[in-house]
Each structure stands twice: as C-alpha cells, then as structure tokens.
Design an enzyme around this catalytic site. Sequence first.
Site, PDB file in Angstrom:
ATOM      1  N   TYR A  38       0.937  -1.333   0.053  1.00 30.62           N
ATOM      2  CA  TYR A  38      -0.101   0.054  -0.015  1.00 30.62           C
ATOM      3  C   TYR A  38       0.834   1.221  -0.004  1.00 30.62           C
ATOM      4  CZ  TYR A  38      -4.421   2.542   0.859  1.00 30.62           C
ATOM      5  OH  TYR A  38      -5.600   3.361   0.566  1.00 30.62           O
ATOM      6  N   LYS A  93     -20.816 -20.547 -10.419  1.00 32.76           N
ATOM      7  CA  LYS A  93     -20.265 -20.397 -11.290  1.00 32.76           C
ATOM      8  C   LYS A  93     -18.732 -19.919 -11.175  1.00 32.76           C
ATOM      9  CE  LYS A  93     -20.990 -20.116 -16.078  1.00 32.76           C
ATOM     10  NZ  LYS A  93     -22.058 -21.126 -16.837  1.00 32.76           N
TER      11      LYS A  93
END
Length: 576
Positions: A38, A93
């Site tokens: 970060y 899925k």
Amino acid sequence: MQDIYKKSSEYHRKPTPGKLSVTPTKPLSDQHDLVLAYSPGVAGPCLEIAEDPTQAAFLTARANLIAVVTNGTAVLGLGDIGPLASKPVMEGKAVLFKKFAGVDVFDLELQQNDPDKLVEAIVALEPTFGGINLEDIKAPECFYIEKQLQEKLKIPVFHDDQHGTAIIVGAAVLNGLQVLGKDIGKVKLVTSGAGAAAIACLDLLIDLGLNPNNIIVTDRSGVVYKGRPGTIDSSKANHEKETKLRTLQEALVGADVFLGLSTGNIVTKEMIAGMDERPLILALANPSPEISPEAVSEVRPQAIMATGRGDYPNQVNNVLCFPYIFRGALDVGATKINQEMKIACVHALAKLAQAESSDVVSGAYGGEIHRFGPEYIIPKPFDPRLIVELSSAVAEAAMNTGVATRPLKNLEAYRQRLGEFVYRSDMLMRPIFTQAKKQAMRLTLVEGEEPRILQATQMLVDEGVAHPILIGRPNVIQRQISILGLRLRPEIDFSWIDPNQDPRYAKYWKAYHKLLERKGVSPDGAKIIVRTDNTVIGALTVYLGDSDAVLCGPNGSYSQHLKHLTDVLGLAGGHQ
C-alpha cells in the site's frame, strides 16, 4: 428433489455462508510488506500503468479476473427470480471457474432490467476485469446486451447460456453424427425451443456445416414459419421457413436430429417413432429432459441420446467449455471471443472425446471406462485434459485471428504450463521427463494386463520417456487395449513377455535357480515361480540385461514385491 435442495442449503450455510472468499496472493506480515502493498510503495505500479496500460496485466490481478454478471431474469430452471436470489448460482459459477481453470471471479448481481442501463453499468467495469461472462439474462434482451458490450469493450464478452451451450452441442452433434455415419450437411434438424441457447446452437451448427434449409425451429406456438401470426423477434425470424408443417410432431417426421432446449416431457414416444431409425436426440431441458432416454430406447433403440443430466450418458454440461475458453482468451490477452475461437473449442472438445480413456477420469467415475461411441460422444467434466486441449486451441485461434494482445511465443510450452495446473507434480517431474527423453530406457511393467498400467504405458509412449516391456498374456493385453481405446501397437510401441510362453523362459528360470538355490529353491520350484510371479520375471529382466528398470504394482503387497526384488537384484552397497 426436496431432499437435495435441503442438503444444498446446508452445504451453502456451513461452516461459512456462501462458496467464495478473497485470499491475498502476497505476504503482509510486517511493516515492510505494508509499505510495498500500500502506501507509499504502491504508487510505483500505479505510475507504471498510467504510463503504459498494458502493464496492468503484469502488475495486477486483472489478467486473470473476470466478472460473472447477471440480472437474474432467466435463471436456469427457476426463471426470473431476481439478482439477489440468483447469487448462489453466480457464486457456483465462480467456484467452477476457479476449480477447473484457475480463473478468479467476482460475481456481480445487478438490479437492472433496462438493457441500455445494464450495458452502461457493465461497460464502466472494464478497468477492473479481463473478461465478462454474462449469465442468466433473458432473451431477446441478452442478444442486444451482448452485441452492445462486444462493440464497446476491448475485453472478451461471453454469454455462456448461448455460446457455452452451443459449443458443447456442436461437439456432441459432430461426434454423434460420426458414430451414426451421417453427413452434417445432409441431416434434418428440428428444435424444440427458440430462446438464446437454441439460436446460438443453430448459428454455430451452421458454421460447422449444417444446411440452414434443413432446420425446422419450433417454440411454444409451434413451427416458426413465414407468415405466422403475431410478432416474431429477429433472432427467430432468421430461421423462418416456407413450410406447411405446424406442430413439433409434424416437424419431427423423418428428422435425423432433435435439439431440445425447452420444457421437460413435451416429446412423446410417438414423436420419436416418426424420426429416422437412427436419430441423434439432444433433450437438454433441466431437470427433466423433453423425453427420457428410457422412453427413446423403447421406440428407437439405435438412437444416440444426450441430456443435461449427469445421471445419464452424454451430459451436455457447460462446465466442459466456459472455464477453458476464458483460460485461453485471458492468457493471450484476447480482446474478444470470436467465432473462430468457439469453433476451435468445438473441434478440440470433439477430438478429446475420441481420444483414449484417461485413468484419472475413470477413477473419478468409479472405475468406469469411457470409450468413444454411442454412450460417450462428449468428454466428462472431470477429464483433466480439457484445460490443456481446449484452452490451447482457443489461445491459438485467438492468435491466428489477430485478437490476441499478448500472443504466446511457444504454444507447446503453454500446453505444458496448463498441464502443471492439473498435475501438480508435473513442474517437479518435467526436468526428469526431459532428461529421460534424451536416452529412452527400457522399462518393465510387471502388471501389463492392468488397465491403469496400459493407460500409463500410452502416456510413456506419447511422451517418449521409455520403451515399455509389458508382462502379461498377449491376448489379454490386446483385449484391454481395445476396450480402453488405446493406440498402442505391439512390437512397435512396446514389447511383451508372455509368462506362459516365452523363448527366454529357460534362461530366466536357470538364472533364478542359481541365485536362490542356497535359499532352498529347487529347479522345479524356480520353474514354477518364473511362470507365475510377474515381479520375479520383471526383476530378472533387469538382472539379465533385458531391461533397464522395473515397475511393480498395482497388485500385491509392498513387502512381497520388495522381497522378490531384493532376492534377484540385491541391495546397493552399504545397505542391509
């Protein structure tokens, strides 16, 4: 059915709700990692991407991340249940994408039924994803939405309900007609259903050689014919015919192929009896097909049958396609999934069904041997070769048609990487295989009649790793090769030792007797052992220089195999 629904709800509920989680791929264990992940370190990759957007594929997860998008208006078997209720399907899925092809997924269920606003929302997501998989969006809106997205986006867009189904159906039709000995250009095909999946199937089948003049489309109002009262949407209008046929039963008379993508139990035995004597029937409604295989067999015993169910042979299941077509498309940075890529996927799928049986697949299905024929015209979902064959075919087609932004330098190396995804030890073993190929050694396999050993022998031959020597009865080995559908050729791909009749028998038993006579083995005992114990024979092939190595098993105990090997070959120096 209620029982399976209840069990599935418990499966989804515990121990953690749902089927997905987000897992970091980089360590974050100390301040140094935090600086890199970060602020301030992350500014570095941000600036690189700002200067060269293609670097996003190498600095972020985007190149392996797709969105599964739905508005829940046409959930399979459930209809318009809305986006929130469709979320378990979309998570499912996502799990399949990850399990079968290593593709990461965010499932996005959007509360939006306006096609233009839905398109606008999906287009805005392009910076996040490497591809878009549209799911469970009703027709005819799905055609418009997909077309608009394909025009506006520079990443692949794929409506699986249409094209995934079409690809599997295409492979099933090609192989089914091959088994029946029929020409795709001459057969008559009748559909029940004219929705998104049916129209996509017909369009792809035409590209595969089906004559459009030989197609009759039916929907809930009967045959789609020119001049039929009422409004017919443009997708159906392309398949209107000048015909006096009005019902499905009339249309099926003399038909070679039935393609059902409609409603369960609407086809009767009388309708099937009116078809050609050797029809191909794809009854794909779920959970109940348009007609059951049992009913078909009563009136057309020579029919080849496919359904959408896993408890019957020839299951048309989209999981055979969608993970791998995206895997190939993502790996070359394809800007779209074009018709050439779909056709390449069809042919790879059809070819794989014709290949010899895989021991991994038979193991996943209780030892069942799968051989190309009436009850095996499409591969099984757990065939580990799918990712290698389909993804590489799609990637190659993308490169050949100019839609790949990151073309592969070496297709064979790519195939090997795909294999590593399936066979986790492949990365470790690959250098060993490469070294073995430089000087292929003679390898004796003591259980030469065993199906697993014969399947492994086929792989050894294909890889060029060793020259196999099979111990077993020639007639049994030949019969097993035929049952398994292998390509092994005796005395060309492998040699064998027949324990019952081999010209080396005298040399072998005498050698064994000489080695073991001090342990009380008599000449007659040596003769019997060398006739009956394959491990002893295998060890003797190495001892006498007829082979370089021996592989024991899978039958018998470890200790017994080891005893025979040490009796004949002894132990290396310094070992007891």
